[in-house]
Design an enzyme around this catalytic site. Structure first.
Site, PDB file in Angstrom:
ATOM      1  N   PHE A 132       0.767  -1.343  -0.136  1.00  0.00           N
ATOM      2  CA  PHE A 132       0.075  -0.041   0.126  1.00  0.00           C
ATOM      3  C   PHE A 132       0.776   1.276  -0.034  1.00  0.00           C
ATOM      4  O   PHE A 132       1.851   1.286   0.775  1.00  0.00           O
ATOM      5  CB  PHE A 132      -0.901   0.060   1.296  1.00  0.00           C
ATOM      6  CG  PHE A 132      -2.153  -0.951   1.240  1.00  0.00           C
ATOM      7  CD1 PHE A 132      -3.120  -0.577   0.778  1.00  0.00           C
ATOM      8  CD2 PHE A 132      -1.779  -2.192   1.839  1.00  0.00           C
ATOM      9  CE1 PHE A 132      -4.203  -1.662   0.831  1.00  0.00           C
ATOM     10  CE2 PHE A 132      -2.767  -3.141   2.013  1.00  0.00           C
ATOM     11  CZ  PHE A 132      -3.775  -2.990   1.501  1.00  0.00           C
ATOM     12  N   ASP A 133       0.441   2.363  -0.769  1.00  0.00           N
ATOM     13  CA  ASP A 133       0.914   3.597  -0.467  1.00  0.00           C
ATOM     14  C   ASP A 133       0.399   3.932   0.643  1.00  0.00           C
ATOM     15  O   ASP A 133      -0.744   3.368   1.133  1.00  0.00           O
ATOM     16  CB  ASP A 133       0.500   4.480  -1.559  1.00  0.00           C
ATOM     17  CG  ASP A 133       0.861   5.904  -1.572  1.00  0.00           C
ATOM     18  OD1 ASP A 133       1.771   6.198  -1.307  1.00  0.00           O
ATOM     19  OD2 ASP A 133      -0.344   6.759  -1.805  1.00  0.00           O
ATOM     20  N   PHE A 134       0.768   5.255   1.192  1.00  0.00           N
ATOM     21  CA  PHE A 134      -0.003   5.438   2.555  1.00  0.00           C
ATOM     22  C   PHE A 134      -0.694   6.634   2.356  1.00  0.00           C
ATOM     23  O   PHE A 134      -1.800   6.823   2.512  1.00  0.00           O
ATOM     24  CB  PHE A 134       1.226   5.867   3.490  1.00  0.00           C
ATOM     25  CG  PHE A 134       0.847   6.071   4.957  1.00  0.00           C
ATOM     26  CD1 PHE A 134       0.171   5.016   5.548  1.00  0.00           C
ATOM     27  CD2 PHE A 134       1.053   7.262   5.606  1.00  0.00           C
ATOM     28  CE1 PHE A 134      -0.315   4.923   6.894  1.00  0.00           C
ATOM     29  CE2 PHE A 134       0.352   7.356   6.991  1.00  0.00           C
ATOM     30  CZ  PHE A 134      -0.287   6.313   7.396  1.00  0.00           C
TER      31      PHE A 134
END
Length: 211
Positions: free
Chosen positions: A6-8
């Site tokens: 995941f990107d944050f």
């Protein structure tokens, strides 16, 4: 599917208002009246180094430091959770899906956000700008995550709210997913042809089951 990366910012935690206000603060001081909040949306996604190399090539480190000071001081008051993110992550974790974060921000700032979400325990690790030489859309951070997980590329999805995430996943040879709650909009992300488009975080439960 065995692992999700995941990107944050803008994917797991709504930091959009924080980022826009931080950019407005530092740019208004440096370039009074030249930038609007709408302009600052374009700076969401790239690393701070990339952005300030374009905006203030002779003052990159100074501008990054000003950005970080204001951002950290106002972080907790301006971030908020996206609906359904943590419950979905908990279900994925219970099902044995391995979870990690690949971001273009520093590890300590990612950890700060995870603590607010109460989600730190759900991720095996988080990769930030301090872990790599080249950030997304370069495949380096995604490949590093795959290596740390010890899984096959065919069992991984890279998920994010910006084209950097989709491109990094493609460049690394994994499947990709965009999120419809991206500030730049679902239509913007669709042009980069992600394998999946999440309308809600819980869509991942179906995707993982069927893939």
């Amino acid at each position: 599917m065995k692992a999700l990366l995941f990107d944050f910012d803008g994917t797991l935690l709504d930091t959009n208002e924080l980022i826009i206000q931080t950019f407005m603060h530092v740019l208004e001081e440096r370039f009074p009246g030249q930038y609007s909040p709408k302009d600052c949306i374009n700076f969401i996604g790239p690393s701070l180094k990339e952005t300030f190399e374009q905006l203030t090539p002779n003052e990159v480190e100074e501008m990054i430091e000003k950005y970080r000071q204001w951002n950290e001081a106002h972080h907790d008051e301006l971030v908020k959770e996206f609906e359904g993110v943590v419950p979905t992550l908990e279900q994925l974790k219970e099902q044995g899906i391995r979870l990690a974060i690949v971001s273009t921000k520093r590890k300590d700032t990612i950890e700060k956000g995870l603590n607010i979400m109460g989600a730190k325990h759900l991720f095996e690790f988080w990769i930030g700008t301090d872990d790599v030489k080249r950030v997304k859309p370069d495949p380096e951070p995604v490949l590093l995550a795959i290596d740390k997980l010890g899984v096959s590329k065919k069992d991984v999805i890279m998920i994010g709210d910006n084209y950097h995430d989709i491109e990094a996943g493609k460049n690394a040879g994994v499947k990709t997913a965009g999120v419809a709650w991206s500030l730049k909009g679902e239509q913007f992300l669709q042009q980069f042809n992600p394998d999946y488009m999440l309308q809600h975080m819980s869509d991942l439960l179906t995707i993982v089951k069927e893939s």
